[in-house]
Design a protein around this motif. Structure first.
Motif, PDB file in Angstrom:
ATOM      1  N   ASP B  61      31.351  19.618  24.846  1.00 31.72           N
ATOM      2  CA  ASP B  61      32.905  19.504  24.759  1.00 31.72           C
ATOM      3  C   ASP B  61      33.546  20.360  25.928  1.00 31.72           C
ATOM      4  N   HIS B  62      33.111  21.422  26.075  1.00 32.02           N
ATOM      5  CA  HIS B  62      33.834  22.456  26.589  1.00 32.02           C
ATOM      6  C   HIS B  62      34.037  22.451  28.142  1.00 32.02           C
ATOM      7  N   ALA B  63      32.799  22.301  28.780  1.00 28.27           N
ATOM      8  CA  ALA B  63      32.816  22.139  30.424  1.00 28.27           C
ATOM      9  C   ALA B  63      32.884  20.823  31.070  1.00 28.27           C
ATOM     10  N   GLY B 105      32.069  14.531  21.320  1.00 28.23           N
ATOM     11  CA  GLY B 105      33.589  14.911  21.161  1.00 28.23           C
ATOM     12  C   GLY B 105      33.661  16.395  20.952  1.00 28.23           C
ATOM     13  N   ILE B 106      34.804  16.800  20.677  1.00 30.67           N
ATOM     14  CA  ILE B 106      34.738  18.246  20.422  1.00 30.67           C
ATOM     15  C   ILE B 106      34.033  18.639  19.065  1.00 30.67           C
ATOM     16  N   VAL B 107      33.297  19.688  19.118  1.00 27.55           N
ATOM     17  CA  VAL B 107      32.394  19.964  17.795  1.00 27.55           C
ATOM     18  C   VAL B 107      33.025  19.768  16.698  1.00 27.55           C
ATOM     19  N   HIS B 108      34.176  20.575  16.546  1.00 24.06           N
ATOM     20  CA  HIS B 108      34.977  20.491  15.088  1.00 24.06           C
ATOM     21  C   HIS B 108      35.667  19.229  14.756  1.00 24.06           C
ATOM     22  N   VAL B 109      35.699  18.078  15.847  1.00 28.48           N
ATOM     23  CA  VAL B 109      36.117  16.855  15.488  1.00 28.48           C
ATOM     24  C   VAL B 109      34.832  16.070  14.965  1.00 28.48           C
ATOM     25  N   GLY B 126      28.904  28.899  17.195  1.00 33.21           N
ATOM     26  CA  GLY B 126      29.501  29.960  18.287  1.00 33.21           C
ATOM     27  C   GLY B 126      30.668  29.510  18.842  1.00 33.21           C
ATOM     28  N   ASP B 127      31.719  29.653  18.023  1.00 30.66           N
ATOM     29  CA  ASP B 127      33.057  29.061  18.281  1.00 30.66           C
ATOM     30  C   ASP B 127      34.228  29.478  17.417  1.00 30.66           C
ATOM     31  N   SER B 128      35.195  30.342  17.654  1.00 32.24           N
ATOM     32  CA  SER B 128      36.018  30.749  16.536  1.00 32.24           C
ATOM     33  C   SER B 128      36.804  29.620  16.115  1.00 32.24           C
ATOM     34  N   HIS B 129      36.928  28.452  16.341  1.00 31.86           N
ATOM     35  CA  HIS B 129      37.574  27.284  15.515  1.00 31.86           C
ATOM     36  C   HIS B 129      36.871  26.550  14.471  1.00 31.86           C
ATOM     37  N   THR B 130      35.653  27.226  14.406  1.00 33.43           N
ATOM     38  CA  THR B 130      34.717  26.644  13.306  1.00 33.43           C
ATOM     39  C   THR B 130      35.507  26.645  11.870  1.00 33.43           C
ATOM     40  N   GLY B 344      45.875  16.986  23.002  1.00 35.69           N
ATOM     41  CA  GLY B 344      44.385  17.204  22.843  1.00 35.69           C
ATOM     42  C   GLY B 344      43.877  18.193  21.848  1.00 35.69           C
ATOM     43  N   SER B 345      42.661  18.537  21.819  1.00 32.50           N
ATOM     44  CA  SER B 345      42.017  19.754  21.193  1.00 32.50           C
ATOM     45  C   SER B 345      41.686  19.675  19.854  1.00 32.50           C
ATOM     46  N   CYS B 346      40.897  20.525  19.340  1.00 34.12           N
ATOM     47  CA  CYS B 346      40.324  20.187  18.098  1.00 34.12           C
ATOM     48  C   CYS B 346      41.434  20.660  17.060  1.00 34.12           C
ATOM     49  N   THR B 347      42.525  21.083  17.374  1.00 36.61           N
ATOM     50  CA  THR B 347      43.587  21.307  16.407  1.00 36.61           C
ATOM     51  C   THR B 347      44.275  19.734  16.172  1.00 36.61           C
ATOM     52  N   GLY B 405      37.093  15.681  24.939  1.00 36.88           N
ATOM     53  CA  GLY B 405      36.376  16.885  25.217  1.00 36.88           C
ATOM     54  C   GLY B 405      37.535  18.039  24.918  1.00 36.88           C
ATOM     55  N   CYS B 406      37.303  19.270  25.416  1.00 35.18           N
ATOM     56  CA  CYS B 406      38.302  20.336  25.249  1.00 35.18           C
ATOM     57  C   CYS B 406      39.466  20.263  26.071  1.00 35.18           C
ATOM     58  N   SER B 407      38.940  19.987  27.482  1.00 34.81           N
ATOM     59  CA  SER B 407      40.030  19.588  28.540  1.00 34.81           C
ATOM     60  C   SER B 407      40.909  20.753  28.674  1.00 34.81           C
ATOM     61  N   SER B 408      42.152  20.771  28.744  1.00 29.60           N
ATOM     62  CA  SER B 408      43.224  21.414  28.778  1.00 29.60           C
ATOM     63  C   SER B 408      43.340  22.527  27.826  1.00 29.60           C
ATOM     64  N   CYS B 409      42.777  22.522  26.820  1.00 27.91           N
ATOM     65  CA  CYS B 409      43.012  23.570  25.862  1.00 27.91           C
ATOM     66  C   CYS B 409      42.353  24.635  26.254  1.00 27.91           C
ATOM     67  N   LEU B 410      41.337  24.687  27.232  1.00 32.05           N
ATOM     68  CA  LEU B 410      41.125  25.831  27.765  1.00 32.05           C
ATOM     69  C   LEU B 410      40.498  25.814  29.174  1.00 32.05           C
ATOM     70  N   ALA B 411      41.013  24.593  29.861  1.00 37.12           N
ATOM     71  CA  ALA B 411      40.727  24.544  31.273  1.00 37.12           C
ATOM     72  C   ALA B 411      39.613  25.044  31.962  1.00 37.12           C
ATOM     73  N   SER B 427      47.451  22.170  21.508  1.00 35.52           N
ATOM     74  CA  SER B 427      46.152  22.847  21.189  1.00 35.52           C
ATOM     75  C   SER B 427      46.570  24.223  20.361  1.00 35.52           C
ATOM     76  N   ASN B 428      45.702  25.039  20.365  1.00 37.79           N
ATOM     77  CA  ASN B 428      45.867  26.376  19.423  1.00 37.79           C
ATOM     78  C   ASN B 428      46.439  27.832  20.120  1.00 37.79           C
ATOM     79  N   ARG B 429      46.073  27.822  21.394  1.00 37.69           N
ATOM     80  CA  ARG B 429      46.266  29.225  21.990  1.00 37.69           C
ATOM     81  C   ARG B 429      47.184  29.070  23.277  1.00 37.69           C
ATOM     82  N   GLY B 433      46.918  32.288  30.746  1.00 41.34           N
ATOM     83  CA  GLY B 433      45.998  31.722  31.749  1.00 41.34           C
ATOM     84  C   GLY B 433      45.124  30.947  30.947  1.00 41.34           C
ATOM     85  N   ARG B 434      45.241  30.900  29.646  1.00 48.31           N
ATOM     86  CA  ARG B 434      44.503  29.758  28.810  1.00 48.31           C
ATOM     87  C   ARG B 434      44.410  28.335  29.542  1.00 48.31           C
ATOM     88  N   GLN B 435      45.342  27.871  29.964  1.00 49.94           N
ATOM     89  CA  GLN B 435      45.314  26.490  30.551  1.00 49.94           C
ATOM     90  C   GLN B 435      45.098  26.446  31.783  1.00 49.94           C
TER      91      GLN B 435
HETATM   92  S1  SF4 Z   1      39.855  25.385  20.524  1.00 50.95           S
HETATM   93 FE1  SF4 Z   1      39.774  24.159  22.438  1.00 50.95          FE
HETATM   94  S2  SF4 Z   1      38.318  24.868  23.457  1.00 50.95           S
HETATM   95 FE2  SF4 Z   1      37.969  25.548  21.433  1.00 50.95          FE
HETATM   96  S3  SF4 Z   1      36.790  24.082  20.582  1.00 50.95           S
HETATM   97 FE3  SF4 Z   1      38.889  23.724  20.222  1.00 50.95          FE
HETATM   98  S4  SF4 Z   1      39.395  22.114  21.811  1.00 50.95           S
HETATM   99 FE4  SF4 Z   1      37.661  23.297  22.360  1.00 50.95          FE
END
Ligand code: SF4
Lengths: 202, 465
Positions: B61-63, B105-109, B126-130, B344-347, B405-411, B427-429, B433-435
């Motif tokens: 999802d991320h890269a 898809g994004i792991v949390h979706v 291994g991801d804080s949005h777990t 977008g994003s898991c949020t 994918g995660c896309s511009s959530c973390l670019a 997104s959530n952050r 420089g996040r995006q």
């Molecule tokens: S916060 Fe962004 S980078 Fe992290 S899992 Fe969710 S969509 Fe992906």
């Protein structure tokens, strides 16, 4: 992991609160599949300009700081992303300890697992230490055995979780420790309800 | 027996070794490409195996790219990382939803969508949005790569027991105020470290009335309040969402599971270490103006004057934030122009989020100066949206319609917001420089992002027609 007992060195003050792991190591450097090679990208967006040249006014770039081993920083250090790359980058750069009023939970766990010592002291005490750290020559000794931080005119105790302290002092490998509990683990697994999901559904 | 919180119950039910820190059994370990490679190499190096591959689920999802996937991954480093995950999963017998899998898809979706996320589980990644998975009444938290290695090898995690915090949201959300606004409001009220060392249980009528998608939005951003995890007790809404999903129990197993799930709530007289109250009626749509998710204002408000903050650290942070964001105190939020919109994003990239945004833009056009993109949270969300015709609504309005994918959530891929550009993002952050380096992020709900895309600046969706 190498045991951590006493850290002796000089400091870098970076007194900002809520420094997130995206600042410590930006996303474009997370594509490596190794645990090393992140040090040169530490605080990359703060340390370098758009062309990639080092910014002389960023504290980490001062020549006299090049051998520092203790970062003194603001509250809630390491918040945000769980990326252990942030700890690897600090460690690679040469830091052995980070002193802050508080740490984000995941960062603290990661630091202990890698052997980077998280030193927690109240904000006023950290601010005093940061003032001392304004001098790049000011030396500091952090003694994990006795939970002491000593610098010129500065002699304070700090807090760390007892288990983390023990693990750092002995350089323990948590996986081998857990694997010794195989019979407990087996017993637990045999009690788990059968309807818990597995990927066999796919 | 003394009364327990939902968190206590799950913690106790998963304790393998009752030491301090305790050893907890992990029911589901989610894996993605960015935080796993070093864990697998550590495992290989020590000659260890994955203890329970069938309790481990991986996705990319991320890269990864969100366009032109047929051509593969052009970025050689990202390709190496994705290939490493493929190889690691194949060698260890782990189910992977790869780049061309319709379940990617994004792991949390993906976890919830496939029914792998269920009440009462311990879930790590291994991801804080777990924390997202806590929406189902699971104890779900992010871990670092060394811990990922530990979980792979032992299917357990050693953790100090966090404290518990109840956040009670009384009353109902006003019209036009979404789950995203609820969580942004909570973060702004308790601060980015307000939940540190705690597991938050979201409670109260406003929370009970949320759909599963909305609950995931709320729990997702628990980490933005510094919390170890966020959770919501399961109820009929949860069970209805789960029923029939691929990994959900079936037949008799469903009844057994249901019986257990119904016990998963905090007892009436359970005590929390901290309790916070919030009146839903006071909430508005929020827009962040700074570089952490607590730095937000109601859309009807303005950019604050840093000198209005009494805590010196918060004041200094606000000064730095306004400089980075190029904003002046007193500017009305609705006067802030935007050039990019990221939906977008898991949020906020689940089906309900896309529906909400689509209903705002239907029959309208994206503003001339704005580039707007929709990146569905998963390929399943994308397929469903296409079945509902939402893709056409977005495309007709001038949005790009991408793969998941995660896309511009973390670019991390090519979806980078240019330096100096301003982005309304679901997104959530909003970190510096996040995006993208020097990109300026404003966090908002999907409806607010959609309205901003049309207007070219923030607008109050409550007045949208
Ligand atoms: S916060 Fe962004 S980078 Fe992290 S899992 Fe969710 S969509 Fe992906």
């Amino acid at each position: 992991m190498k045991p951590v007992k006493t850290i002796t060195g000089t400091m870098v003050p970076l007194l900002r609160s809520d420094i997130d792991t995206d600042q410590i190591i930006p996303q474009q450097f997370l594509k490596r599949i190794e645990r090393t090679g992140y040090g040169e990208f530490l605080f990359d967006s703060w340390a370098k300009d758009e062309e990639g040249a080092l910014k002389p006014d960023f504290v980490l770039n001062e020549l006299a700081r090049a051998n520092a081993s203790v970062l003194v920083t603001g509250r809630n250090f390491g918040c945000g992303s769980s990326r252990e790359h942030a700890v690897w980058a600090l460690h690679d750069w040469g830091f052995e300890a980070v002193v802050a009023p508080s740490f984000a939970d995941i960062f603290r766990n990661n630091a202990v697992n890698v052997g980077l010592l998280p030193v927690e002291m109240d904000e006023e005490t950290v601010n005093r230490l940061a003032a001392l750290a304004a001098s790049p020559q000011q030396s500091i000794v952090i003694d994990l055995e006795n939970l002491k931080v000593v610098a010129e005119g500065f002699d304070e105790t700090f807090l760390i979780d007892e288990n983390a302290r023990k693990r750092l002092l002995q350089g323990l490998d948590p996986i081998s420790e857990t694997l010794q509990l195989e019979s407990d683990l087996k017993a637990f697994e045999s009690r788990r309800p059968s309807w818990f999901p597995t990927t066999a559904s796919f | 027996m003394s009364s327990s919180t939902l968190f206590d119950k799950i913690w106790n039910q998963h304790t393998v070794d009752d030491a301090d820190p305790a050893l907890l059994f992990v029911d589901l370990h989610l894996v993605h490409e960015v935080t796993s490679a070093q864990a697998f190499s550590g495992l290989d190096h020590a000659g260890r195996t994955v203890r329970r591959p069938e309790l481990t689920l991986a996705t990319v999802d991320h890269a990864i790219p969100t366009t032109g996937r047929g051509l593969g991954i052009r970025d050689p480093l990202a390709k190496r990382q994705v290939d490493a995950l493929k190889d690691n999963c194949a060698r260890h017998g782990i189910q992977l939803f790869g780049l061309d899998d319709p379940r990617q898809g994004i792991v949390h979706v993906v976890g919830p969508e496939q029914g792998m996320t269920q009440p009462g589980m311990v879930i790590v990644c291994g991801d804080s949005h777990t924390s997202t998975h806590g929406a189902f009444g699971a104890l779900a938290f992010g871990v670092g790569t060394s811990e990922v290695e530990h979980v792979l090898a032992t299917q357990t995690i050693r953790q100090n027991k966090p404290k518990s915090m109840a956040i009670e949201v009384d009353g109902g959300l006003p019209p036009g105020v979404t789950a995203k606004d609820l969580i942004l409001g909570i973060i702004s009220s308790i601060g980015v470290a307000g939940g540190q060392g705690h597991v938050i249980e979201y409670r109260g009528d406003a929370v009970r009335n949320l759909s599963m998608e909305e609950r995931m939005t709320v729990c997702n951003m628990s980490i933005e309040a510094g919390a170890r995890a966020g959770m919501i007790a399961p109820d009929e809404t949860t069970f209805a969402y789960l029923k029939g999903r691929p990994a959900a129990p079936q037949g008799e197993a469903w009844d057994d599971a249901l019986e257990h799930w119904r016990t998963l709530h905090s007892d009436d007289d359970a005590e929390f270490d901290a309790v916070r109250h919030l009146a839903a009626a006071d909430l508005e749509p929020y827009v962040t103006w700074g570089v952490n998710p607590a730095q937000s204002s109601a859309v009807s408000g303005g950019v604050p004057d840093p000198s209005s903050f009494s805590d010196p650290a918060i004041r200094e942070a606000a000064e730095r934030a306004l400089e980075y964001m190029a904003l002046t105190p007193g500017t009305a939020i609705t006067d802030i122009p935007i050039e990019h919109v990221f939906l977008g994003s898991c949020t906020n990239a689940r089906i309900e989020d896309l529906r909400a945004a689509a209903s705002v833009i239907a029959g309208k056009q994206v503003n001339d100066g704005v580039s707007a993109v929709v990146v569905p949270g998963s390929m399943q969300v994308k397929i469903q949206a296409e079945q509902e015709g939402l893709d056409l609504v977005f495309i007709d309005a001038g949005f790009e319609w991408r793969d998941a994918g995660c896309s511009s959530c973390l670019a991390m891929n090519d979806d980078i917001i240019p330096a100096g550009a301003r982005c309304a993002s679901t997104s959530n952050r909003n970190y510096e420089g996040r995006q993208g380096r020097n990109a300026r992020t404003h966090l908002v709900s999907p409806a607010m992002a959609a309205a901003a895309a049309v207007a070219g600046h923030f607008v109050d969706v409550r007045e949208w027609s």
